[in-house]
Design a protein around this motif. Sequence first.
Motif, PDB file in Angstrom:
ATOM      1  N   MET A   1       0.845  -1.192   0.000  1.00 31.70           N
ATOM      2  CA  MET A   1       0.000   0.000   0.000  1.00 31.70           C
ATOM      3  C   MET A   1       0.883   1.246   0.000  1.00 31.70           C
ATOM      4  O   MET A   1       1.809   1.352   0.794  1.00 31.70           O
ATOM      5  CB  MET A   1      -0.908   0.018   1.242  1.00 31.70           C
ATOM      6  CG  MET A   1      -1.797   1.253   1.338  1.00 31.70           C
ATOM      7  SD  MET A   1      -2.705   1.329   2.901  1.00 31.70           S
ATOM      8  CE  MET A   1      -3.765  -0.106   2.773  1.00 31.70           C
ATOM      9  N   ARG A   2       0.594   2.169  -0.900  1.00 32.01           N
ATOM     10  CA  ARG A   2       1.320   3.429  -0.900  1.00 32.01           C
ATOM     11  C   ARG A   2       0.958   4.211   0.348  1.00 32.01           C
ATOM     12  O   ARG A   2      -0.147   4.101   0.881  1.00 32.01           O
ATOM     13  CB  ARG A   2       0.976   4.239  -2.150  1.00 32.01           C
ATOM     14  CG  ARG A   2       1.405   3.564  -3.450  1.00 32.01           C
ATOM     15  CD  ARG A   2       1.019   4.408  -4.641  1.00 32.01           C
ATOM     16  NE  ARG A   2       1.416   3.760  -5.879  1.00 32.01           N
ATOM     17  CZ  ARG A   2       1.186   4.265  -7.090  1.00 32.01           C
ATOM     18  NH1 ARG A   2       0.527   5.416  -7.208  1.00 32.01           N
ATOM     19  NH2 ARG A   2       1.584   3.618  -8.163  1.00 32.01           N
ATOM     20  N   THR A   3       1.894   5.026   0.788  1.00 28.50           N
ATOM     21  CA  THR A   3       1.689   5.700   2.077  1.00 28.50           C
ATOM     22  C   THR A   3       0.443   6.577   2.080  1.00 28.50           C
ATOM     23  O   THR A   3      -0.295   6.610   3.077  1.00 28.50           O
ATOM     24  CB  THR A   3       2.920   6.551   2.432  1.00 28.50           C
ATOM     25  OG1 THR A   3       3.223   7.435   1.322  1.00 28.50           O
ATOM     26  CG2 THR A   3       4.122   5.673   2.722  1.00 28.50           C
ATOM     27  N   HIS A   4       0.164   7.277   0.968  1.00 28.37           N
ATOM     28  CA  HIS A   4      -1.007   8.156   0.967  1.00 28.37           C
ATOM     29  C   HIS A   4      -2.302   7.364   1.032  1.00 28.37           C
ATOM     30  O   HIS A   4      -3.338   7.869   1.459  1.00 28.37           O
ATOM     31  CB  HIS A   4      -0.999   9.079  -0.251  1.00 28.37           C
ATOM     32  CG  HIS A   4      -1.371   8.396  -1.539  1.00 28.37           C
ATOM     33  ND1 HIS A   4      -0.456   7.786  -2.351  1.00 28.37           N
ATOM     34  CD2 HIS A   4      -2.580   8.205  -2.145  1.00 28.37           C
ATOM     35  CE1 HIS A   4      -1.059   7.270  -3.406  1.00 28.37           C
ATOM     36  NE2 HIS A   4      -2.344   7.501  -3.301  1.00 28.37           N
ATOM     37  N   GLN A   5      -2.264   6.080   0.592  1.00 31.67           N
ATOM     38  CA  GLN A   5      -3.467   5.251   0.638  1.00 31.67           C
ATOM     39  C   GLN A   5      -3.829   4.869   2.076  1.00 31.67           C
ATOM     40  O   GLN A   5      -4.949   4.432   2.337  1.00 31.67           O
ATOM     41  CB  GLN A   5      -3.256   3.990  -0.203  1.00 31.67           C
ATOM     42  CG  GLN A   5      -3.154   4.278  -1.700  1.00 31.67           C
ATOM     43  CD  GLN A   5      -2.860   3.035  -2.508  1.00 31.67           C
ATOM     44  OE1 GLN A   5      -2.071   2.180  -2.096  1.00 31.67           O
ATOM     45  NE2 GLN A   5      -3.476   2.914  -3.669  1.00 31.67           N
ATOM     46  N   ALA A   6      -2.881   5.040   2.983  1.00 33.15           N
ATOM     47  CA  ALA A   6      -3.166   4.761   4.389  1.00 33.15           C
ATOM     48  C   ALA A   6      -4.267   5.669   4.916  1.00 33.15           C
ATOM     49  O   ALA A   6      -5.034   5.287   5.808  1.00 33.15           O
ATOM     50  CB  ALA A   6      -1.897   4.929   5.224  1.00 33.15           C
ATOM     51  N   VAL A   7      -4.361   6.873   4.358  1.00 35.34           N
ATOM     52  CA  VAL A   7      -5.405   7.817   4.783  1.00 35.34           C
ATOM     53  C   VAL A   7      -6.783   7.269   4.412  1.00 35.34           C
ATOM     54  O   VAL A   7      -7.713   7.288   5.224  1.00 35.34           O
ATOM     55  CB  VAL A   7      -5.184   9.202   4.141  1.00 35.34           C
ATOM     56  CG1 VAL A   7      -6.304  10.160   4.552  1.00 35.34           C
ATOM     57  CG2 VAL A   7      -3.833   9.766   4.540  1.00 35.34           C
ATOM     58  N   SER A   8      -6.922   6.763   3.185  1.00 31.10           N
ATOM     59  CA  SER A   8      -8.196   6.193   2.749  1.00 31.10           C
ATOM     60  C   SER A   8      -8.569   4.971   3.579  1.00 31.10           C
ATOM     61  O   SER A   8      -9.721   4.811   3.996  1.00 31.10           O
ATOM     62  CB  SER A   8      -8.125   5.803   1.261  1.00 31.10           C
ATOM     63  OG  SER A   8      -7.908   6.931   0.456  1.00 31.10           O
ATOM     64  N   ALA A   9      -7.583   4.092   3.806  1.00 33.37           N
ATOM     65  CA  ALA A   9      -7.850   2.881   4.587  1.00 33.37           C
ATOM     66  C   ALA A   9      -8.269   3.229   6.003  1.00 33.37           C
ATOM     67  O   ALA A   9      -9.199   2.632   6.569  1.00 33.37           O
ATOM     68  CB  ALA A   9      -6.604   1.995   4.606  1.00 33.37           C
TER      69      ALA A   9
ATOM     70  N   ARG B   1       3.634  14.095   6.706  1.00 32.51           N
ATOM     71  CA  ARG B   1       2.556  15.061   6.498  1.00 32.51           C
ATOM     72  C   ARG B   1       2.265  15.224   5.008  1.00 32.51           C
ATOM     73  O   ARG B   1       1.113  15.451   4.620  1.00 32.51           O
ATOM     74  CB  ARG B   1       2.922  16.402   7.131  1.00 32.51           C
ATOM     75  CG  ARG B   1       3.021  16.342   8.644  1.00 32.51           C
ATOM     76  CD  ARG B   1       3.375  17.691   9.253  1.00 32.51           C
ATOM     77  NE  ARG B   1       2.320  18.670   9.051  1.00 32.51           N
ATOM     78  CZ  ARG B   1       2.344  19.919   9.533  1.00 32.51           C
ATOM     79  NH1 ARG B   1       3.386  20.310  10.258  1.00 32.51           N
ATOM     80  NH2 ARG B   1       1.357  20.743   9.306  1.00 32.51           N
ATOM     81  N   ALA B   2       3.302  15.085   4.169  1.00 29.87           N
ATOM     82  CA  ALA B   2       3.095  15.174   2.719  1.00 29.87           C
ATOM     83  C   ALA B   2       2.183  14.047   2.237  1.00 29.87           C
ATOM     84  O   ALA B   2       1.327  14.252   1.372  1.00 29.87           O
ATOM     85  CB  ALA B   2       4.433  15.124   1.993  1.00 29.87           C
ATOM     86  N   SER B   3       2.362  12.848   2.817  1.00 31.21           N
ATOM     87  CA  SER B   3       1.514  11.718   2.434  1.00 31.21           C
ATOM     88  C   SER B   3       0.082  11.936   2.902  1.00 31.21           C
ATOM     89  O   SER B   3      -0.874  11.592   2.201  1.00 31.21           O
ATOM     90  CB  SER B   3       2.068  10.423   3.023  1.00 31.21           C
ATOM     91  OG  SER B   3       3.320  10.099   2.453  1.00 31.21           O
ATOM     92  N   VAL B   4      -0.082  12.506   4.096  1.00 33.91           N
ATOM     93  CA  VAL B   4      -1.422  12.836   4.584  1.00 33.91           C
ATOM     94  C   VAL B   4      -2.079  13.837   3.649  1.00 33.91           C
ATOM     95  O   VAL B   4      -3.258  13.699   3.278  1.00 33.91           O
ATOM     96  CB  VAL B   4      -1.365  13.413   6.014  1.00 33.91           C
ATOM     97  CG1 VAL B   4      -2.728  13.976   6.415  1.00 33.91           C
ATOM     98  CG2 VAL B   4      -0.928  12.345   7.002  1.00 33.91           C
ATOM     99  N   ARG B   5      -1.312  14.839   3.233  1.00 32.65           N
ATOM    100  CA  ARG B   5      -1.839  15.873   2.336  1.00 32.65           C
ATOM    101  C   ARG B   5      -2.257  15.259   1.000  1.00 32.65           C
ATOM    102  O   ARG B   5      -3.331  15.564   0.467  1.00 32.65           O
ATOM    103  CB  ARG B   5      -0.770  16.939   2.120  1.00 32.65           C
ATOM    104  CG  ARG B   5      -1.291  18.260   1.553  1.00 32.65           C
ATOM    105  CD  ARG B   5      -0.173  19.299   1.514  1.00 32.65           C
ATOM    106  NE  ARG B   5       0.409  19.473   2.831  1.00 32.65           N
ATOM    107  CZ  ARG B   5       1.708  19.272   3.119  1.00 32.65           C
ATOM    108  NH1 ARG B   5       2.540  18.882   2.166  1.00 32.65           N
ATOM    109  NH2 ARG B   5       2.159  19.456   4.348  1.00 32.65           N
TER     110      ARG B   5
END
Length: 246
Positions: free
Chosen positions: A1-9, A40-44
Amino acid sequence: MRTHQAVSAWLEQELAAGRLAIGSRLPGERAMAEQLGISRASVREGTRVLEALGVVRAGVGSGPQAGTVITGNPALALDSALRLHVASAHLPVRDVVETRLLLETWAAAHASPDSPALARAALLLDEMDRHDDGPDGFLERDSLFHVALAEAAGNVLIGAMMGSLRGSIAAYTQRLTAGLPDWGATSDRLRREHRAILEAVLSGRGGTAAELVRSHIEGFYREAGVAQDASASPRQATLSPGMPEI
């Protein structure tokens, strides 16, 4: 899982558990980064993806509108995806017509005469009668009228799909109207058909409304020069010479 996808999950888990709901605000960027163990960039980036999907709305500044709020707008994501596929995949006309018929006849048959959406539909028809601003203005109100009918059926997903489908083929429909021999006569006929459809829904005659919608849609495409060959494959359609494909 890409780091930014952690937000969706993470958001999916929170919604499923009932800890967040539509209208809830997400934690701040720093807090989410620490909680999820990502930058924070991944969260953004993850938040921007969710915003593009119509799941959240990112506010700016301070006050009651600040922060990222869960909105739940599936039509936004569907609209974007369909527009791209219409532009790039050259979807067969028959598929578009069949999908419209499936959704709109079902919606007309199940629309509730007491739905507030029908009041909005009636206002749109009144605006069509008052304003003669050519095909573009007419088609915009026409699209909103059909979406209102779909919403009157009370199925949120059908309403979202209808709005997205009609939005994705708006440019194509405008090209079709440009080839009509007499727009004035066509618009007069469409107005009468709209009124008949709405009257049938308001009087609780869902079956009649569905048949009127079917005739309404098929009649427009036929007059615009799009002929559906009954012997063709379900994935094919026949267009009149010079008519653009989508």
